[in-house]
Write a protein that holds these residues in place. Structure first.
Motif, PDB file in Angstrom:
ATOM      1  N   LYS A   1      31.444  38.265  34.867  1.00 38.17           N
ATOM      2  CA  LYS A   1      30.023  38.042  35.452  1.00 38.17           C
ATOM      3  C   LYS A   1      29.862  36.715  36.061  1.00 38.17           C
ATOM      4  O   LYS A   1      29.229  36.507  36.987  1.00 38.17           O
ATOM      5  CB  LYS A   1      28.933  38.692  34.714  1.00 38.17           C
ATOM      6  CG  LYS A   1      29.086  40.197  34.535  1.00 38.17           C
ATOM      7  CD  LYS A   1      28.055  40.737  33.690  1.00 38.17           C
ATOM      8  CE  LYS A   1      28.207  42.417  33.716  1.00 38.17           C
ATOM      9  NZ  LYS A   1      27.191  42.930  32.685  1.00 38.17           N
ATOM     10  N   ASN A   2      30.366  35.694  35.371  1.00 38.54           N
ATOM     11  CA  ASN A   2      30.054  34.318  35.759  1.00 38.54           C
ATOM     12  C   ASN A   2      31.269  33.396  35.883  1.00 38.54           C
ATOM     13  O   ASN A   2      31.242  32.278  35.874  1.00 38.54           O
ATOM     14  CB  ASN A   2      29.145  33.548  34.449  1.00 38.54           C
ATOM     15  CG  ASN A   2      27.807  34.326  34.232  1.00 38.54           C
ATOM     16  OD1 ASN A   2      27.199  34.468  35.353  1.00 38.54           O
ATOM     17  ND2 ASN A   2      27.457  34.765  33.020  1.00 38.54           N
ATOM     18  N   ALA A   3      32.307  34.147  35.866  1.00 33.41           N
ATOM     19  CA  ALA A   3      33.712  33.409  36.055  1.00 33.41           C
ATOM     20  C   ALA A   3      34.572  34.478  36.986  1.00 33.41           C
ATOM     21  O   ALA A   3      34.359  35.589  37.049  1.00 33.41           O
ATOM     22  CB  ALA A   3      34.263  33.133  34.680  1.00 33.41           C
ATOM     23  N   LYS A   4      35.650  33.671  37.565  1.00 28.65           N
ATOM     24  CA  LYS A   4      36.653  34.257  38.354  1.00 28.65           C
ATOM     25  C   LYS A   4      37.469  35.191  37.462  1.00 28.65           C
ATOM     26  O   LYS A   4      37.792  35.001  36.323  1.00 28.65           O
ATOM     27  CB  LYS A   4      37.553  33.127  39.010  1.00 28.65           C
ATOM     28  CG  LYS A   4      38.387  33.922  40.301  1.00 28.65           C
ATOM     29  CD  LYS A   4      39.002  32.888  40.995  1.00 28.65           C
ATOM     30  CE  LYS A   4      39.853  33.778  42.262  1.00 28.65           C
ATOM     31  NZ  LYS A   4      40.290  32.748  42.967  1.00 28.65           N
ATOM     32  N   CYS A   5      37.626  36.260  37.908  1.00 30.22           N
ATOM     33  CA  CYS A   5      38.402  37.441  37.360  1.00 30.22           C
ATOM     34  C   CYS A   5      39.868  37.925  37.887  1.00 30.22           C
ATOM     35  O   CYS A   5      39.931  37.670  39.340  1.00 30.22           O
ATOM     36  CB  CYS A   5      37.707  38.339  36.955  1.00 30.22           C
ATOM     37  SG  CYS A   5      37.074  38.780  35.259  1.00 30.22           S
ATOM     38  N   PRO A   6      40.847  38.281  37.196  1.00 30.59           N
ATOM     39  CA  PRO A   6      41.779  38.864  38.033  1.00 30.59           C
ATOM     40  C   PRO A   6      41.534  40.196  38.761  1.00 30.59           C
ATOM     41  O   PRO A   6      40.368  40.747  38.555  1.00 30.59           O
ATOM     42  CB  PRO A   6      43.040  39.086  36.873  1.00 30.59           C
ATOM     43  CG  PRO A   6      42.023  39.323  35.571  1.00 30.59           C
ATOM     44  CD  PRO A   6      41.044  38.528  35.790  1.00 30.59           C
ATOM     45  N   LYS A   7      42.371  40.675  39.638  1.00 32.91           N
ATOM     46  CA  LYS A   7      42.205  42.034  40.146  1.00 32.91           C
ATOM     47  C   LYS A   7      42.501  43.224  39.204  1.00 32.91           C
ATOM     48  O   LYS A   7      43.471  43.122  38.478  1.00 32.91           O
ATOM     49  CB  LYS A   7      43.119  42.150  41.574  1.00 32.91           C
ATOM     50  CG  LYS A   7      42.888  41.386  42.495  1.00 32.91           C
ATOM     51  CD  LYS A   7      43.652  41.462  43.797  1.00 32.91           C
ATOM     52  CE  LYS A   7      43.485  40.514  44.827  1.00 32.91           C
ATOM     53  NZ  LYS A   7      44.512  40.517  46.066  1.00 32.91           N
ATOM     54  N   ILE A   8      41.369  43.824  38.793  1.00 32.31           N
ATOM     55  CA  ILE A   8      41.654  44.980  37.896  1.00 32.31           C
ATOM     56  C   ILE A   8      41.203  46.415  38.752  1.00 32.31           C
ATOM     57  O   ILE A   8      40.053  46.619  39.138  1.00 32.31           O
ATOM     58  CB  ILE A   8      40.573  44.959  36.809  1.00 32.31           C
ATOM     59  CG1 ILE A   8      41.133  43.390  36.140  1.00 32.31           C
ATOM     60  CG2 ILE A   8      40.751  45.861  35.664  1.00 32.31           C
ATOM     61  CD1 ILE A   8      39.957  42.988  35.209  1.00 32.31           C
ATOM     62  N   ARG A   9      42.161  47.315  38.643  1.00 33.21           N
ATOM     63  CA  ARG A   9      41.930  48.645  39.147  1.00 33.21           C
ATOM     64  C   ARG A   9      42.630  49.701  38.145  1.00 33.21           C
ATOM     65  O   ARG A   9      43.874  50.015  38.290  1.00 33.21           O
ATOM     66  CB  ARG A   9      42.396  48.890  40.485  1.00 33.21           C
ATOM     67  CG  ARG A   9      41.658  48.234  41.567  1.00 33.21           C
ATOM     68  CD  ARG A   9      42.180  48.510  43.157  1.00 33.21           C
ATOM     69  NE  ARG A   9      43.646  47.949  42.947  1.00 33.21           N
ATOM     70  CZ  ARG A   9      44.047  46.702  43.323  1.00 33.21           C
ATOM     71  NH1 ARG A   9      42.896  45.802  43.468  1.00 33.21           N
ATOM     72  NH2 ARG A   9      45.136  46.194  43.403  1.00 33.21           N
ATOM     73  N   VAL A  10      41.863  49.956  37.025  1.00 30.74           N
ATOM     74  CA  VAL A  10      42.407  50.834  36.054  1.00 30.74           C
ATOM     75  C   VAL A  10      41.805  52.172  36.350  1.00 30.74           C
ATOM     76  O   VAL A  10      40.617  52.216  35.818  1.00 30.74           O
ATOM     77  CB  VAL A  10      42.484  50.144  34.682  1.00 30.74           C
ATOM     78  CG1 VAL A  10      42.731  50.788  33.477  1.00 30.74           C
ATOM     79  CG2 VAL A  10      43.224  48.436  34.644  1.00 30.74           C
ATOM     80  N   ASN A  11      42.594  53.267  36.107  1.00 29.91           N
ATOM     81  CA  ASN A  11      42.110  54.666  36.130  1.00 29.91           C
ATOM     82  C   ASN A  11      42.900  55.412  35.233  1.00 29.91           C
ATOM     83  O   ASN A  11      44.128  55.442  35.719  1.00 29.91           O
ATOM     84  CB  ASN A  11      41.902  55.135  37.580  1.00 29.91           C
ATOM     85  CG  ASN A  11      40.952  54.599  38.414  1.00 29.91           C
ATOM     86  OD1 ASN A  11      39.482  54.745  38.073  1.00 29.91           O
ATOM     87  ND2 ASN A  11      41.234  53.593  39.167  1.00 29.91           N
ATOM     88  N   TYR A  12      42.366  55.915  34.225  1.00 36.98           N
ATOM     89  CA  TYR A  12      43.471  56.867  33.212  1.00 36.98           C
ATOM     90  C   TYR A  12      42.563  58.078  32.938  1.00 36.98           C
ATOM     91  O   TYR A  12      41.420  58.132  33.133  1.00 36.98           O
ATOM     92  CB  TYR A  12      43.728  55.933  32.190  1.00 36.98           C
ATOM     93  CG  TYR A  12      42.744  55.529  31.213  1.00 36.98           C
ATOM     94  CD1 TYR A  12      42.609  55.981  30.155  1.00 36.98           C
ATOM     95  CD2 TYR A  12      42.219  54.169  31.572  1.00 36.98           C
ATOM     96  CE1 TYR A  12      41.569  55.598  29.218  1.00 36.98           C
ATOM     97  CE2 TYR A  12      41.064  53.726  30.674  1.00 36.98           C
ATOM     98  CZ  TYR A  12      40.867  54.423  29.501  1.00 36.98           C
ATOM     99  OH  TYR A  12      39.885  54.049  28.656  1.00 36.98           O
TER     100      TYR A  12
END
Length: 263
Positions: free
Chosen positions: A53-64
């Motif tokens: 929310k307050n910092a840069k994040c990696p790309k995350i696309r997790v669906n299981y």
């Protein structure tokens, strides 16, 4: 007054029916031995994590997939499935400290953010993508297919496919020895088909065309799916050939190998 009340009642019933219909669409069912197994999609994106929310994040696309835990088999399937998904982030063979997929993703985010602190000018960005589906189901066997890609720097990331075969009655994750009544016979058949597909004459070294089976001996892949109509073998990158060769796949009609199958 009475007419107005009846009109409001009709609208309320209609809206309630619409809500029920909408909620049912997110739940799927797999027919098992005596009763249905229900499952639903679980999704994780950067917005689901406080650290993003307050910092840069990696790309995350997790669906299981998660099974509704209304029977022991579903509890077991979720436990095995979660463990296998966590291994995508941590390839250690021993039991991981992460207790859930979400905890594994949180650790992935922290690793990325620590990397950016150490190397703020680096253009490298971490990425993870996971998708999962029911490949096949019968009254005895359920097969999950997981496709994933993970990147944490280097020349390229790593993507692979994983199959998980579950006994529907017990929820047990089955290995090769469980799936086949005669694994050696099936292996011999698979080797003949592999040689035929990749034009390796019988008697010639199995690695003659650039494959790298250990000890120059053909081996079955880690990933085998026994579906309703076929038996599918998938060698992921590096398992039997170089990264550039990509995924190697063999698929047999089930009636060709049924004499060696338990399911």
């Amino acid at each position: 007054m009475c007419r107005k009340f009846l009109s409001l009642l009709v609208i309320f019933i209609f809206l309630s029916a619409c809500r029920d219909e909408k909620s049912d669409t997110s739940v799927n069912q797999v027919k098992g031995d005596m009763e249905a197994l229900s499952f639903y999609d679980e999704g994780l994106l950067p917005k689901d994590f406080e650290d993003c929310k307050n910092a840069k994040c990696p790309k995350i696309r997790v669906n299981y997939l998660k099974f509704r835990e209304d029977r022991e088999a579903a509890l077991a399937m979720n436990r095995y499935n979660e463990k296998n998904l966590i291994k995508i982030f941590d390839n250690a063979e021993e039991t991981t400290e992460n207790k859930s997929v979400k905890a594994a993703v949180e650790e992935f985010i922290k690793d990325y953010q620590n990397f950016k602190k150490d190397f703020p000018n680096s253009a490298i960005g971490y990425e993870v993508e996971i998708s999962q589906s029911v490949l096949s189901q019968t009254k005895d066997l359920l097969v999950l297919e997981t496709d994933f890609y993970i990147f944490t720097g280097g020349a390229h990331g790593y993507g692979a496919k994983r199959f998980a075969n579950f006994d529907v009655a017990s929820g047990e994750l089955l290995d090769h020895e469980d799936l086949f009544s005669n694994l050696d016979a099936f292996r011999n058949y698979a080797e003949k088909e592999f040689r035929k597909k990749y034009k390796i004459p019988e008697g010639e070294n199995i690695n003659a065309k650039g494959f790298f089976f250990e000890n120059d001996t053909f081996a079955l892949p880690e990933n085998i799916a026994v579906t309703k109509n076929r038996v599918i073998l998938v060698y992921n990158r590096y398992e039997a050939a170089s990264y550039a060769e990509g995924e190697l796949k063999l698929s047999f009609p089930k009636n060709k190998v049924s004499e060696w199958l338990n399911y």
